[in-house]
Motif scaffolding. Structure first.
Motif, short mmCIF file in Angstrom:
data_model
loop_
_atom_site.label_atom_id
_atom_site.label_comp_id
_atom_site.label_asym_id
_atom_site.label_seq_id
_atom_site.Cartn_x
_atom_site.Cartn_y
_atom_site.Cartn_z
N THR A 51 -5.63 16.08 13.14
CA THR A 51 -4.42 15.44 12.62
C THR A 51 -4.71 14.77 11.28
OG1 THR A 51 -3.62 15.05 14.87
CG2 THR A 51 -2.62 13.72 13.11
N PHE A 52 -5.83 14.05 11.21
CA PHE A 52 -6.22 13.39 9.96
C PHE A 52 -6.48 14.42 8.86
CE2 PHE A 52 -8.16 10.40 13.21
CZ PHE A 52 -7.07 9.57 13.24
N GLN A 53 -7.17 15.49 9.23
CA GLN A 53 -7.49 16.55 8.26
C GLN A 53 -6.20 17.17 7.71
OE1 GLN A 53 -10.11 18.87 10.79
NE2 GLN A 53 -11.83 18.37 9.45
N ARG A 54 -5.28 17.50 8.59
CA ARG A 54 -4.04 18.16 8.15
C ARG A 54 -3.21 17.24 7.28
NH1 ARG A 54 -1.75 21.96 5.88
NH2 ARG A 54 0.27 22.62 6.64
N LEU A 55 -3.10 15.97 7.65
CA LEU A 55 -2.34 15.03 6.83
C LEU A 55 -2.97 14.88 5.45
CD1 LEU A 55 -1.54 12.33 9.53
CD2 LEU A 55 0.13 13.78 8.33
N SER A 56 -4.30 14.87 5.39
CA SER A 56 -5.00 14.81 4.10
C SER A 56 -4.73 16.06 3.28
CB SER A 56 -6.50 14.63 4.32
OG SER A 56 -6.77 13.37 4.86
N GLU A 57 -4.76 17.22 3.94
CA GLU A 57 -4.47 18.48 3.25
C GLU A 57 -3.07 18.49 2.67
OE1 GLU A 57 -5.10 21.46 6.23
OE2 GLU A 57 -7.28 21.18 6.24
N LEU A 58 -2.15 17.82 3.34
CA LEU A 58 -0.76 17.75 2.88
C LEU A 58 -0.56 16.72 1.76
CD1 LEU A 58 1.04 18.04 6.32
CD2 LEU A 58 1.05 19.74 4.49
N GLY A 59 -1.65 16.04 1.40
CA GLY A 59 -1.60 15.14 0.26
C GLY A 59 -1.51 13.66 0.60
N HIS A 60 -1.59 13.33 1.86
CA HIS A 60 -1.51 11.92 2.26
C HIS A 60 -2.86 11.24 2.08
CE1 HIS A 60 2.50 12.21 3.98
NE2 HIS A 60 2.13 13.34 4.53
N THR A 83 0.84 -1.19 0.00
CA THR A 83 0.00 0.00 0.00
C THR A 83 0.88 1.24 0.00
OG1 THR A 83 -1.81 1.17 1.12
CG2 THR A 83 -0.22 0.08 2.53
N THR A 84 0.36 2.31 -0.55
CA THR A 84 1.05 3.59 -0.47
C THR A 84 0.32 4.53 0.48
OG1 THR A 84 -0.16 4.42 -2.39
CG2 THR A 84 2.00 3.39 -2.80
N LYS A 85 -0.74 4.03 1.11
CA LYS A 85 -1.49 4.84 2.07
C LYS A 85 -0.71 4.98 3.37
CE LYS A 85 -6.03 3.46 0.40
NZ LYS A 85 -7.30 2.79 0.77
N LEU A 86 -0.92 6.10 4.03
CA LEU A 86 -0.35 6.31 5.34
C LEU A 86 -1.28 5.66 6.36
CD1 LEU A 86 1.62 7.60 7.36
CD2 LEU A 86 0.24 9.68 7.22
N ARG A 87 -0.79 4.64 7.03
CA ARG A 87 -1.59 3.97 8.05
C ARG A 87 -1.38 4.69 9.37
NH1 ARG A 87 -0.24 -2.24 6.29
NH2 ARG A 87 -1.85 -2.37 4.70
N ILE A 88 -2.48 5.05 10.00
CA ILE A 88 -2.41 5.80 11.25
C ILE A 88 -3.50 5.29 12.18
CG2 ILE A 88 -3.85 7.65 10.27
CD1 ILE A 88 -2.23 9.61 12.08
N GLU A 89 -3.14 5.14 13.43
CA GLU A 89 -4.11 4.66 14.41
C GLU A 89 -5.18 5.71 14.67
OE1 GLU A 89 -1.62 1.48 17.01
OE2 GLU A 89 -1.24 3.58 17.46
N GLY A 90 -6.39 5.25 14.92
CA GLY A 90 -7.54 6.13 15.07
C GLY A 90 -7.62 6.93 16.35
N ARG A 91 -6.62 6.83 17.21
CA ARG A 91 -6.68 7.54 18.49
C ARG A 91 -6.20 8.98 18.42
NH1 ARG A 91 -1.26 6.44 20.90
NH2 ARG A 91 -0.27 5.01 19.44
#
Length: 68
Positions: free
Chosen positions: A18-27, A5-13
């Motif tokens: 944090t999720f929004q900012r990482l998505s905005e950065l292109g992840h 996978t090329t997705k960034l795996r991140i725990e839901g806690r």
């Protein structure tokens, strides 16, 4: 483990911001359970200058630090 996978795996806690900012950065995110066994599995031993030995293990794995 074994997945390609090329997705960034991140725990839901983490906070939603944090999720929004990482998505905005292109992840492209794959949000996992809060403490998912696919992450972690780290362990460490530290020997301090005074000779004290400290150790720890990630609770998501089946290992631990032990000493005598």
């Amino acid at each position: 483990w074994g997945d390609t996978t090329t997705k960034l795996r991140i725990e839901g806690r983490f906070p939603e911001e944090t999720f929004q900012r990482l998505s905005e950065l292109g992840h492209e995110l794959e949000v996992l359970d809060e403490f998912d066994e696919i992450t972690g599995h780290a362990g460490a031993v530290r020997v301090k200058s005074n000779g004290l030995i400290e150790g720890g293990g990630d609770p998501r794995s089946d290992g631990l630090a032990a000493g005598f």
